[in-house]
Structures are given as structure tokens and as C-alpha cells.
Enzyme design. Structure first.
Site: not given
Ligand code: SER
Length: 314
Positions: A8, A147, A34-35, A143, A52, A11-12
Site C-alpha cells: 500500500g 478491522k 502496491d497495485i 470497514y 497484489d 496510499g495516504q
Molecule cells: N480514517 C478512516 C476512515 O474514515 C478510519 O480508519 O475510514
């Protein structure tokens, strides 16, 4: 010698973590994967491989071939996006983690894994202020469910197989280098960009919606400090609560106005309002402070100055 792999990396979190890890461990020892292709500075300052994480065979070959000793697994579908395609998000978030845990179990060279969890593991029945490490957890988002399940699997692999997996429950993360995508806390990143570009921002969360946030340099430092901590000091093998500072849209707008007096915020809440209202407003991170010395060093004022000046440079 450590050989580190970041999944990743475009990513951010990944894009900033790779740069920090390369400073510490040497450019050649930190693989960005990363992909999608990351920014030029990541792709060119050290090794990069398109990979991947869903492809378990490709993953294990890569890890063995490059004698990887530490894995940072950051790839995930965030809260807002996951609600649009729940099953797909569940599969991506869970299968990728299971692939990583299995590789760490099977490949002897792999000594440690970092995987971020989130405040999204909590839900509307959780105490919302100063949320304890151990408390009621009934997440209402895909999500959050992924987690929370992931945390249980991390704890399971630690207890059953001795896999050294380390994790933090990140609050909302704010950064200027790479934009987030599809999260509920992303308003707190978008607002800075739009303040500079348009002088106004329409928030998808209502005024008064308080959430804990953390500036990216503190988030990166937390990940690396936790990975470098003495294993014997760690008492949490699911995921550590991390606090940060609590803020709401009008607080950020107020700070921006100090620099851009004509800045204007308006509100048009969408489906993410309900998600935000199910998450903590502040988090008790005493155990992270005690076990490995976590601290949050940036507050809203200091962060706002840096966000605005860095985004202006872009
Ligand atoms: N920042 C993330 C989100 O808003 C939460 O882990 O999905």
C-alpha cells in the site's frame, strides 16, 4: 540487516511511511509495493514492485526471494467506500490480512508485521469519550467489522503461532502528501485543499461532529516506534488505542480563518454522518503511552499552519 516491505506504498500512510523507513534503514532495504505506481519520489528513491497482496502465491514468492524481515500491510478499503461495495471491501480487507498472517507464520525470516486498525472498531454502544482499550465493540460499518475481525485474527496468530504482529487503532489521519480516499474522516483533509483552491468548503459531516484526529508525522512515528519497541514490553496483541486531538468541522474552519479570513464553511451531511456519530470523540491511549512511549505532538493549530503552507507549495 532488516529488509522491509510496505504494502500500500502509494496510499495516504504508505507514501509517507516509505520515505521515513528509507531514512532509517537505507533506501535499498525498504521495498515499496502496491497495485498502482506510487509517486516518483517513492518509485525512484528505492526498490518498487507492483504486487497484489490478494495474490498469496506472488506474495510468498516475493517475501522469500527478497528475504523480507518486516512487513507493513497498509492496503485497505476505507469506511465510506466500503459501504458502497460491502462484500468486495470485506474480501479485500480480510483476505489481504489473512495472506499476510499466513506468510508471517510460514516464512521464518519474517520477524514482525505492522497492520493498522482503526477507531472504526467501535460502534454506537461504545462509550464515546475517553473510549477505553477494552470496551463494548459493535461496529456498524463493513470497514469496522473487518478491522475488529482483523484484530481478533492478529491476537489469535500471536497466541497460537507466536506471530509478532503489532497494531494501532488509528484515529482520522490528516496529511498533505497523498490524499486519503473514501474515509469518513477525510473531510479534515479535503477542507484544507478547498480552503486554498476555492476559499470555501462544504462539509459532509455536520457542525458539532467531534472525532479524534492525528497528523501524519505522529502517525508514522507511532508505527515505527511500535515496531521498534521491545517485544517483552508489549501487552496488547490485538491493537493499541491511539488518541490524537479531538476536533469538529467548525474548529478546523476557525483555525483556517486565522490564515484565510474569508474562508467559509457550509454543511451538507451525507451517509458518513451516521458513521461518524458511531465512532469515539476521544480515545484513552494510556496503555500505548506506557508500553512503548506513544505521544501526540501536533495539535490543530500547529497542524493547520503546516497543512496550509505545504498545500500552497503544491
Ligand atoms: N480514517 C478512516 C476512515 O474514515 C478510519 O480508519 O475510514
Amino acid at each position: 540487516m532488516e529488509k522491509i516491505m510496505v504494502i500500500g506504498a502509494a496510499g495516504q500512510i504508505g507514501s509517507e511511511l516509505v520515505s521515513e523507513l528509507r531514512k532509517i534503514y537505507g533506501n535499498g532495504n525498504v521495498w515499496a509495493t502496491d497495485i498502482k505506481t506510487p509517486s516518483a519520489d517513492i518509485a525512484e528513491s528505492g526498490p518498487f514492485q507492483v504486487l497484489d497482496v490478494m495474490d498469496d502465491k506472488q506474495l510468498i514468492h516475493f517475501v522469500i526471494r527478497h528475504k523480507i524481515t518486516q512487513i507493513y500491510h497498509l492496503a485497505a478499503v476505507l469506511s465510506g467506500n466500503a459501504e458502497k461495495l460491502p462484500l468486495q471491501a470485506w474480501r479485500i480487507n480480510m483476505d489481504s490480512l489473512m495472506n499476510i498472517l499466513e506468510v508471517a507464520r510460514m516464512v521464518e525470516d519474517v520477524k514482525k508485521v505492522f497492520w493498522p486498525s482503526s477507531i472504526a472498531v467501535f460502534g454506537p454502544t461504545t462509550p464515546r469519550t475517553n473510549t477505553p482499550q477494552l470496551t463494548v465493540m459493535e461496529p456498524i460499518t463493513v470497514y469496522g467489522i473487518s478491522k475488529l475481525a482483523g484484530e481478533r485474527w492478529c491476537d489469535y496468530y500471536y497466541n497460537k503461532y507466536g506471530v509478532d504482529v503489532r497494531s494501532v487503532r488509528y484515529p482520522g489521519l490528516i496529511s498533505y502528501k497523498t490524499e486519503a480516499g473514501g474515509g469518513t474522516t477525510d473531510y479534515a483533509v479535503e477542507i484544507y485543499y478547498e480552503a486554498i483552491q476555492k476559499g470555501r468548503y462544504e462539509s459532509f459531516l455536520k457542525a458539532g461532529t467531534t472525532l479524534p484526529m492525528l497528523f501524519m508525522p505522529d502517525a508514522i512515528k507511532a508505527a515505527i516506534d511500535l515496531m521498534e519497541a521491545d517485544r517483552s514490553k508489549l501487552t496488547i496483541h490485538s491493537s493499541y488505542n491511539l488518541g490524537g486531538f479531538s476536533t469538529k468541522p467548525e474548529d478546523i474552519a476557525g483555525e483556517i480563518k486565522k490564515h484565510i479570513p474569508n474562508f467559509n464553511i457550509s454543511y451538507d451531511p451525507d451517509f458518513r454522518q451516521q458513521i461518524a456519530e458511531s465512532w469515539p470523540q476521544s480515545v484513552d491511549d494510556t496503555i500505548a503511552r506506557m508500553d512503548w512511549g506513544y505521544e501526540c505532538t501536533y495539535d490543530l493549530t500547529k497542524m493547520t499552519e503546516i497543512m496550509l503552507s505545504e498545500i500552497r507549495k503544491k
